[in-house]
Design a protein around this motif. Structure first.
Motif, PDB file in Angstrom:
ATOM      1  N   GLU A   1       0.824  -1.219   0.000  1.00  0.00           N
ATOM      2  CA  GLU A   1       0.000   0.000   0.000  1.00  0.00           C
ATOM      3  C   GLU A   1       0.848   1.254   0.000  1.00  0.00           C
ATOM      4  N   MET A   2       2.015   1.207   0.656  1.00  0.00           N
ATOM      5  CA  MET A   2       2.805   2.444   0.650  1.00  0.00           C
ATOM      6  C   MET A   2       3.590   2.623  -0.642  1.00  0.00           C
TER       7      MET A   2
ATOM      8  N   HIS B   1       2.082   1.643  -3.553  1.00  0.00           N
ATOM      9  CA  HIS B   1       1.029   1.685  -4.585  1.00  0.00           C
ATOM     10  C   HIS B   1       1.391   0.779  -5.759  1.00  0.00           C
TER      11      HIS B   1
ATOM     12  N   LYS C   1      10.627   0.492  -1.101  1.00  0.00           N
ATOM     13  CA  LYS C   1       9.867   1.443  -0.294  1.00  0.00           C
ATOM     14  C   LYS C   1       9.745   0.927   1.145  1.00  0.00           C
TER      15      LYS C   1
ATOM     16  N   MET D   1       3.091   9.053   5.471  1.00  0.00           N
ATOM     17  CA  MET D   1       2.301   8.491   4.366  1.00  0.00           C
ATOM     18  C   MET D   1       1.513   9.555   3.614  1.00  0.00           C
TER      19      MET D   1
END
Lengths: 242, 242
Positions: A156-157, A159, A170, B157
């Protein structure tokens, strides 16, 4: 243990298959649903089929054919697709029951050694998830199974979805350590190959029952990973975590 | 307790000042450093001065005058600025000692009620950080103080700093709950005002010693926050968390 892991700054774990037993948990959640709606498929076969739709769906995001969406969105689309294949008229199914079944991925049992092993490893090293799951799903799964992570990292971080390099890079970046001090622990050789290509350290832990009794993939290490351990307790031993 | 918080999906906590006592911890780390280099400033005054540079530095990012950088980068720049103001020739100071002093923000004691209160709240609700700190700093701080978060959320984030709306909204989004089910707990009325403007729920917990014995700000709730609690133990009581 090998020297590089002595100086590790963070241990990141693949989750589905490596930390938790998704097949049994999904089958457990699917069984009453399938029975209630008279959908004639074995719950384990249903779990396998649902899981089989997972990679092609993520591939749409990886290739850029589709903008980033979270894993729960893909899982829900795949669930509806699969139910339709088995003859269900999805529009007639109760929305709350569909949503609940989709959350089966947040209620999966850890493998028997996982909680005890992670607890020991965490005393010495920061630990976190490097999963393709969305963060909220990982939070619920951790609460369900009693997994204590220092941070939820992963898809999710970035993407994007593993095995895209950005997910590993990441995760290390956010953990605040250079790739060569970030260790990926996974039951999947392909995941480790991608992580190594990014400069990460690698630990293989086989999970020979992930795909059920007939599993014929990832039964053993296919490369010279930095470490291979039978389970998380042996990994804790090898890392010198009492 | 008020009805909305019964249905809360996630409790996010401001950290510096709300969960941990930054002033004592920074002074504790600065004292031997200042003595060693003969820098004649009281360690508590030094902590206050360092902290005072924090908002203007973040403001550069908020306004877009400067691209996103993590808080540890800003803190390090501010540290060098402050040491220079006190007459130190920063270039002559040992790099490892400067880096270590900068990590004082990762070694701060939780307020006496914090760990016990969070432990109780977490039994019922997912909890996480909504800090301007970078994720890696929050991980180290949590490990130092024995804080068990379900997720590290906040500035990194969103690539922006509180009180920018995006930090609150992104935190709720990643936690997987709508803003009205995300609760911000903070000792700072301004933080809560910004969170409420985004639709979040708000809890004020005063920390009257955050700025030392002479504190004259944030001594009490300045608005009708959803809940006000004397400390995290009282908050756990009010939330019905045994």
């Amino acid at each position: 243990m090998t020297a590089p892991l002595h100086h590790a700054g963070f241990f990141g774990f693949d989750v589905f298959g490596t930390v938790v037993d998704w097949r049994s948990g999904v089958a457990r959640a699917a069984r009453p649903f399938l029975q209630r709606y008279g959908i004639g498929v074995d719950p384990f076969a249903f779990a396998d089929q649902w899981r089989a739709l997972y990679q092609p769906a993520m591939e749409q995001v990886r290739t850029g054919a589709r903008p980033w969406v979270r894993l729960d969105v893909l899982q829900r689309e795949n669930l509806e697709l699969l139910l339709a294949r088995h003859g269900a008229d999805v529009a007639t199914l109760a929305e709350d029951e569909l949503a609940d079944l989709n959350r089966a991925w947040e209620r999966l049992d850890p493998w028997p050694d996982a909680v005890a092993g992670l607890t020991r490893i965490r005393r010495r090293f920061p630990i976190g998830t490097v999963s393709n799951s969305h963060v909220a799903g990982m939070v619920q799964l951790a609460r369900f199974g009693g997994l204590a992570w220092d941070a939820i990292l992963g898809a999710e971080m970035a993407h994007d979805y593993k095995p895209q390099p950005q997910v590993y890079l990441k995760s290390a970046d956010v953990a605040g350590v250079p790739p060569h001090r970030f260790v990926l622990v996974a039951a999947h050789n392909g995941d480790l190959r991608a992580a190594r290509a990014c400069g990460l350290r690698t630990v293989f832990v086989p999970r020979p029952l992930e795909h059920g009794p007939g599993q014929d993939t990832d039964l053993e290490a296919e490369d010279d990973w930095d470490l291979v351990a039978g389970d998380f307790l042996e990994l804790a031993d090898l890392l010198g975590c009492p």
